[in-house]
Motif scaffolding. Structure first.
Motif, short mmCIF file in Angstrom:
data_model
loop_
_atom_site.label_atom_id
_atom_site.label_comp_id
_atom_site.label_asym_id
_atom_site.label_seq_id
_atom_site.Cartn_x
_atom_site.Cartn_y
_atom_site.Cartn_z
N ALA A 1 55.84 37.41 -31.55
CA ALA A 1 54.76 37.10 -32.26
C ALA A 1 53.22 37.75 -32.39
CB ALA A 1 54.61 35.88 -31.30
N LEU A 2 53.60 38.54 -31.36
CA LEU A 2 52.59 39.73 -31.59
C LEU A 2 52.26 40.57 -32.68
CD1 LEU A 2 51.52 37.57 -29.07
CD2 LEU A 2 50.41 40.02 -27.76
N CYS A 3 53.86 41.13 -32.79
CA CYS A 3 54.04 42.65 -33.21
C CYS A 3 54.71 42.35 -34.50
CB CYS A 3 54.62 43.03 -32.45
SG CYS A 3 54.18 43.73 -30.81
N GLU A 4 54.33 43.98 -35.44
CA GLU A 4 54.97 44.09 -36.62
C GLU A 4 55.76 45.09 -36.69
OE1 GLU A 4 52.32 43.98 -39.59
OE2 GLU A 4 51.73 42.01 -39.09
N ARG A 5 56.98 45.11 -37.16
CA ARG A 5 58.12 46.46 -37.60
C ARG A 5 57.61 47.61 -37.59
NH1 ARG A 5 63.41 47.29 -37.88
NH2 ARG A 5 63.82 44.74 -37.80
N GLY A 6 57.93 48.55 -36.43
CA GLY A 6 56.76 49.83 -36.12
C GLY A 6 56.08 50.15 -35.51
N ASP A 7 55.58 49.07 -34.62
CA ASP A 7 54.10 48.41 -33.98
C ASP A 7 54.95 49.57 -32.92
OD1 ASP A 7 52.06 47.57 -35.91
OD2 ASP A 7 53.18 45.58 -34.85
N THR A 8 54.46 49.53 -31.79
CA THR A 8 54.41 50.37 -30.53
C THR A 8 53.61 49.80 -29.50
OG1 THR A 8 53.55 52.61 -32.02
CG2 THR A 8 53.55 52.24 -29.10
N VAL A 9 54.58 49.70 -28.05
CA VAL A 9 54.62 49.04 -27.21
C VAL A 9 54.59 49.58 -26.44
CG1 VAL A 9 55.66 45.91 -27.66
CG2 VAL A 9 56.72 48.24 -27.18
N VAL A 10 54.07 49.78 -24.99
CA VAL A 10 53.44 50.32 -23.64
C VAL A 10 54.74 50.12 -22.97
CG1 VAL A 10 53.08 52.03 -22.38
CG2 VAL A 10 51.40 52.39 -24.12
N ILE B 1 46.81 55.40 -27.42
CA ILE B 1 45.87 54.62 -28.09
C ILE B 1 44.88 55.54 -28.90
CG2 ILE B 1 43.58 53.68 -27.96
CD1 ILE B 1 44.22 51.82 -25.57
N ASP B 2 45.02 57.11 -28.36
CA ASP B 2 43.58 58.58 -29.32
C ASP B 2 45.33 58.06 -30.15
OD1 ASP B 2 42.31 58.10 -27.55
OD2 ASP B 2 43.14 59.96 -26.85
N ARG B 3 46.90 57.65 -30.51
CA ARG B 3 47.42 58.39 -31.51
C ARG B 3 47.72 56.88 -32.67
NH1 ARG B 3 51.94 58.89 -29.94
NH2 ARG B 3 51.98 58.54 -28.03
N VAL B 4 47.49 55.74 -32.18
CA VAL B 4 48.53 54.40 -32.26
C VAL B 4 47.95 53.43 -31.98
CG1 VAL B 4 50.64 55.47 -33.01
CG2 VAL B 4 51.02 54.49 -31.52
N GLU B 5 48.11 52.49 -32.93
CA GLU B 5 47.10 51.45 -32.05
C GLU B 5 49.00 50.59 -30.89
OE1 GLU B 5 45.94 46.94 -33.18
OE2 GLU B 5 46.24 47.46 -35.06
N VAL B 6 48.29 50.04 -30.13
CA VAL B 6 49.16 49.64 -29.02
C VAL B 6 49.22 48.24 -28.96
CG1 VAL B 6 50.07 49.96 -26.32
CG2 VAL B 6 49.07 51.41 -27.50
N LYS B 7 50.01 47.66 -28.95
CA LYS B 7 50.51 45.93 -29.47
C LYS B 7 50.99 45.07 -27.87
CE LYS B 7 49.13 45.03 -33.73
NZ LYS B 7 50.54 45.05 -35.05
N LEU B 8 51.52 45.80 -27.92
CA LEU B 8 51.74 45.28 -26.25
C LEU B 8 52.41 46.22 -25.11
CD1 LEU B 8 52.28 41.84 -25.28
CD2 LEU B 8 54.75 42.93 -25.80
N ALA B 9 51.64 45.82 -23.76
CA ALA B 9 52.35 46.86 -22.65
C ALA B 9 53.61 45.60 -21.74
CB ALA B 9 51.15 46.98 -22.60
N VAL B 10 53.86 45.87 -21.85
CA VAL B 10 54.29 45.34 -21.17
C VAL B 10 55.66 45.81 -19.39
CG1 VAL B 10 57.27 44.29 -20.74
CG2 VAL B 10 56.45 44.82 -22.39
#
Length: 377
Positions: free
Chosen positions: A93-102, A148-157
């Motif tokens: 729901a929150l992310c799109e393919r290729g997005d980053t999660v931590v 975050i300095d490199r890419v947008e982080v859409k979600l942390a788990v």
């Protein structure tokens, strides 16, 4: 080849003390066993459904979800097929393919699978390594800021309690970090929700997922997904073709026995959560007594704050080297004493839990391990 009854009899295991951490929080109380019998058919809760499982009134699933939201401190809650499905739904729901999660370094494999299935990039927050394997808010902050300095982080788990070492993480601390950096946080409570107090609002997280069959005394597979109100329109959005159906949940989720047993167990689970301090006290006693034997050492953060314990056990590995039954001796010696849950052939280390056992049962477990060492050294 015919397999007769397919081994569908568990009486031997049921009549023994089971130390398997996967089992301890999922033992059904009497009310849930009755519900299991009554609602065993696959669609047995669907007779009065008008298209939305969460709005069914007979049985009162709608009222149950209100109570479950209150229990978890969530603004909105849904049942899912397991914690992994809850994680997948939020990521999708929150992310799109290729997005980053931590994610944390102690994350359950299903966190990785949920991200991988969504086509997401994973960045891990390392633990402190042997022997404590702790994941700290400071480590989380460093990794988040760097990412975050490199890419947008859409979600942390964050794994609230991990399944390897039983470490209870500082969820509030990590939530503070995520909130300051503008990253929503999902807390994986598979080993905590239903065993110990979990409150989304008090912890400051955006999402919680729990496991009914691991920790909420329910017949699996079933899980819980709770969220803040600001995420309802995103995660619980409706289908464009079937207006009553919530898209991320594929319409309806768990029904029949899993849902009925979760409903029946909630009053029991509420009550046992209030006794969590006693469970921690028993676990610390177990650790102290087993380490006193010698050749047994607890891994993970000290002192224990959760019932799942991982031990390194060189004493049993040394015995196995010269024992006629080799690595199987420990399992067999425990089984003779009516104790199960330690894997066959495992002597270098094992995980265990005494959650829900009486003090007398805990003492019996301690005495059994001590006797096995004394008799085989």
């Amino acid at each position: 080849m015919e397999c007769a009854d397919y081994g569908l009899t568990r009486k031997l295991e049921r009549d023994n003390l089971n130390l398997n951490p996967l089992q301890r929080g999922g033992v059904l109380p009497a009310a849930a066993r009755k519900a299991l019998h009554e609602f065993g058919d696959g669609y047995s809760v669907c007779d009065y459904c008008d298209g939305r499982l969460d709005q069914v009134t007979r049985p009162a699933i709608n009222c149950f979800l209100d109570d479950l939201a209150d229990f978890t401190g969530s603004d909105a809650v849904r049942t899912v097929h397991g914690a992994r499905e809850g994680k997948f739904a939020v990521m999708h729901a929150l992310c799109e393919r290729g997005d980053t999660v931590v994610v944390d370094g102690n994350a359950h494999y299903t966190t990785h699978l949920a991200a991988e299935r969504n086509g997401l990039e994973i960045v891990e927050v390392p633990s402190t390594g042997h022997p404590s394997y702790e994941v700290t808010p400071e480590a989380y902050r460093e990794v988040l800021e760097e990412t975050i300095d490199r890419v947008e982080v859409k979600l942390a788990v964050l794994t609230h309690v991990d399944g390897n070492y039983g470490n209870l993480t500082d969820a509030r601390g990590v939530a503070d970090v995520c909130r300051k950096l503008g990253v929503p946080l999902l807390l994986n409570c598979a080993y905590s929700m239903g065993r110990l107090p979990v409150n989304l609002r008090e912890l400051g997280v955006d999402f919680v997922v729990g496991s009914g069959h691991k920790s909420m005394a329910a017949s699996g597979p079933i899980g819980v997904l709770g969220m803040r109100s600001e995420w309802e329109d995103t995660v619980l959005r409706r289908s464009g073709r079937h207006e009553k159906k919530e898209l991320e949940l594929l319409g309806c989720t768990s029904r029949g026995a899993p849902l009925a047993t979760l409903m029946a167990s909630l009053p029991y689970v509420r009550e046992r959560v209030s006794r969590w301090d006693g469970e921690v006290k028993k676990t610390r006693y177990l650790v102290s007594e087993l380490e006193d034997i010698g050749g047994i050492e607890q891994l993970g953060v000290r002192p224990k704050e959760h019932d799942l314990v991982r031990f390194e056990t060189p004493v049993f590995h040394e015995i196995a080297a010269s024992h006629p039954r080799k690595g199987f001796f420990l399992y067999e010696e425990l089984k003779k004493r009516g104790i199960v849950g330690i894997r066959r052939g495992q002597t270098k280390w094992f995980k265990c839990s005494i959650y829900g056992m009486t003090e007398e049962q805990v003492q019996y477990v301690v005495d059994s391990f001590r006797d096995i060492v004394e008799e085989n050294r």
